[in-house]
Design a protein around this motif. Structure first.
Motif, mmCIF file in Angstrom:
data_model
loop_
_atom_site.group_PDB
_atom_site.id
_atom_site.type_symbol
_atom_site.label_atom_id
_atom_site.label_comp_id
_atom_site.label_asym_id
_atom_site.label_seq_id
_atom_site.Cartn_x
_atom_site.Cartn_y
_atom_site.Cartn_z
ATOM 1 N N GLY A 105 28.261 111.559 135.731
ATOM 2 C CA GLY A 105 28.159 110.660 134.596
ATOM 3 C C GLY A 105 27.483 111.381 133.450
ATOM 4 O O GLY A 105 27.430 112.608 133.405
ATOM 5 N N GLU A 109 25.642 107.125 128.588
ATOM 6 C CA GLU A 109 25.804 105.783 129.148
ATOM 7 C C GLU A 109 24.612 104.891 128.813
ATOM 8 O O GLU A 109 24.742 103.671 128.749
ATOM 9 C CB GLU A 109 25.971 105.874 130.664
ATOM 10 C CG GLU A 109 27.224 106.617 131.102
ATOM 11 C CD GLU A 109 27.286 106.825 132.606
ATOM 12 O OE1 GLU A 109 26.877 105.908 133.345
ATOM 13 O OE2 GLU A 109 27.724 107.908 133.039
ATOM 14 N N PRO A 125 21.829 100.099 130.609
ATOM 15 C CA PRO A 125 22.720 100.919 129.777
ATOM 16 C C PRO A 125 23.260 100.128 128.589
ATOM 17 O O PRO A 125 23.743 98.999 128.750
ATOM 18 C CB PRO A 125 23.852 101.312 130.731
ATOM 19 C CG PRO A 125 23.315 101.079 132.106
ATOM 20 C CD PRO A 125 22.363 99.926 131.977
ATOM 21 N N PRO A 127 25.557 101.758 125.870
ATOM 22 C CA PRO A 127 26.198 102.897 125.196
ATOM 23 C C PRO A 127 26.541 102.586 123.752
ATOM 24 O O PRO A 127 26.941 101.463 123.423
ATOM 25 C CB PRO A 127 27.453 103.142 126.037
ATOM 26 C CG PRO A 127 27.683 101.876 126.796
ATOM 27 C CD PRO A 127 26.341 101.273 127.020
ATOM 28 N N GLY A 132 30.478 106.898 125.661
ATOM 29 C CA GLY A 132 29.500 106.327 126.579
ATOM 30 C C GLY A 132 30.036 105.107 127.315
ATOM 31 O O GLY A 132 29.755 104.918 128.506
ATOM 32 N N LYS A 135 32.408 106.267 130.077
ATOM 33 C CA LYS A 135 31.683 106.877 131.196
ATOM 34 C C LYS A 135 30.886 105.832 131.981
ATOM 35 O O LYS A 135 30.793 105.918 133.212
ATOM 36 C CB LYS A 135 30.748 107.974 130.673
ATOM 37 C CG LYS A 135 31.473 109.201 130.122
ATOM 38 C CD LYS A 135 32.241 109.954 131.203
ATOM 39 C CE LYS A 135 31.314 110.694 132.141
ATOM 40 N NZ LYS A 135 32.046 111.523 133.118
ATOM 41 N N LEU A 136 30.323 104.857 131.293
ATOM 42 C CA LEU A 136 29.602 103.795 131.994
ATOM 43 C C LEU A 136 30.552 102.992 132.874
ATOM 44 O O LEU A 136 30.216 102.648 134.020
ATOM 45 C CB LEU A 136 28.897 102.880 130.996
ATOM 46 C CG LEU A 136 28.169 101.672 131.611
ATOM 47 C CD1 LEU A 136 27.086 102.124 132.581
ATOM 48 C CD2 LEU A 136 27.573 100.790 130.501
ATOM 49 N N THR A 139 31.106 104.921 135.960
ATOM 50 C CA THR A 139 29.952 104.843 136.857
ATOM 51 C C THR A 139 29.940 103.522 137.613
ATOM 52 O O THR A 139 29.685 103.481 138.830
ATOM 53 C CB THR A 139 28.644 105.000 136.057
ATOM 54 O OG1 THR A 139 28.536 106.358 135.624
ATOM 55 C CG2 THR A 139 27.423 104.653 136.890
ATOM 56 N N ARG A 153 23.730 111.414 136.285
ATOM 57 C CA ARG A 153 23.812 111.187 134.835
ATOM 58 C C ARG A 153 23.228 112.401 134.121
ATOM 59 O O ARG A 153 22.024 112.570 133.987
ATOM 60 C CB ARG A 153 23.061 109.914 134.441
ATOM 61 C CG ARG A 153 23.937 108.681 134.540
ATOM 62 C CD ARG A 153 23.351 107.480 133.853
ATOM 63 N NE ARG A 153 24.263 106.351 133.966
ATOM 64 C CZ ARG A 153 23.889 105.116 134.229
ATOM 65 N NH1 ARG A 153 22.613 104.820 134.397
ATOM 66 N NH2 ARG A 153 24.782 104.156 134.311
#
Length: 323
Positions: A105, A109, A125, A127, A132, A135-136, A139, A153
């Motif tokens: 990650g 994020e 988080p 973002p 972001g 990617k979050l 995750t 991360r």
């Protein structure tokens, strides 16, 4: 241990592959979109079923996901970061290999953090941009997959191979151009932004450690220290032997990035360039970001070893080769 590495030709993936190949206990297979991978497969368009059948054939004990995109439009970021991760998770659920998943990650994020704070894994988080967000979402897919999985991360990677479009990559290229044509001055903006830089070789060590551990959940990988781009620029100038002056422009607004320009005597002089403008820093994390890396120390036995000056020397060595 048989390891399947996804995204081995990327900035981080190349170092992870090098680290794994140095371990005689690892049998490495790489999978990616390009011809230099052992197996060519596009995670953003390939089906989970096809990937699952490949997993059953190779039967890895660990799958490491370094694949993804950084600079693209929101649609492509979603395809290469989120959809691709969904494909990996679903393929692992369908497969009988029972492999552990190590997913990379990023600090983006988390989004913006209060100045002076260290961001821990329990932070909510938020973002600040499409990268972001994509990617979050990836995750969350990993954490909700029910797999034996850990998410590293990674904060701001730096070192040899740093993309030319990154702030430090742009600065090194600007210094190279100035020095190639004789010492001059550089005009820089956005130097108040502070980031937690971590060397790519240290990141590869963390991935290796995570693949051997039983740790699950989210683990931050960073240096644990925020550094102003102003400080990093001065450090890079020392490493490069740059004798010109670094002229800092007016203080930027929060979340601005550094855009180097060669200084000129007057706007109308031959070859004059416009004054730098301030644009949003590409990770959407505002003016400050610093990782709390105690979990990596406690659960992976990992600490960063390489200082920023050494990382910047590696960046400059690549830039200098173009002089």
């Amino acid at each position: 241990m048989r390891v399947l590495l996804l995204g081995a030709n990327g900035f981080l993936g190349r170092y992870v592959a090098e680290r794994l190949l140095a371990d005689p206990a690892v049998q490495l297979t790489t999978l990616g979109r390009h011809d230099d991978a052992d197996v060519r497969f596009d995670l953003s368009t390939g089906s989970p079923g096809a990937l699952s059948r490949f997993l059953d054939a190779v039967h890895p004990g660990v799958v490491i996901n370094c694949a993804g995109a950084i600079r693209a439009n929101a649609r492509d970021l979603t395809r290469h970061n989120t959809v691709a991760t969904a494909t990996v998770c679903e393929a692992l659920r369908r497969s009988g290999c029972g492999a552990r998943l190590v997913h990379l990650g990023c600090g983006a994020e988390y989004g913006p953090s209060p100045s002076g704070s260290s961001t821990g894994e329990d932070a909510l988080p938020r973002p600040g941009g499409p990268y972001g967000v994509s990617k979050l979402a990836a995750t969350e897919l990993v954490l909700g997959s029910g797999l034996d999985a850990v998410v590293l991360r990674v904060f701001s990677p730096v070192g040899s191979g740093t993309p030319a479009g990154s702030p430090l990559g742009r600065l090194a290229e600007a210094m190279r151009r100035v020095m190639q044509h004789g010492d001059g001055d550089l005009r820089l903006g956005g130097l108040a932004v502070q980031r937690d830089f971590v060397d790519v070789q240290d990141i590869a060590r963390a991935v290796h450690a995570a693949s051997l551990s039983a740790a699950q959940g989210v683990i931050n990988i960073g240096s644990g220290r925020a550094v102003k781009l102003r400080e990093a620029a001065a450090m890079l100038a020392r490493v490069a032997g740059f004798n010109g002056a670094l002229h800092e422009m007016e203080p930027p607004s929060p979340g601005s990035r550094m855009i180097p320009q060669q200084a000129t005597d007057s706007p109308g002089s031959p070859g004059a360039q416009p004054a730098p403008t301030h644009a949003p820093y590409p990770d959407g994390c505002g003016i400050w970001q610093q990782a709390d890396v105690r979990t990596a120390r406690d659960r992976l036995g990992w600490r960063p070893r390489i200082g920023l000056e050494e990382s910047l020397a590696d960046i400059w060595m690549e830039a200098a080769c173009r002089i």
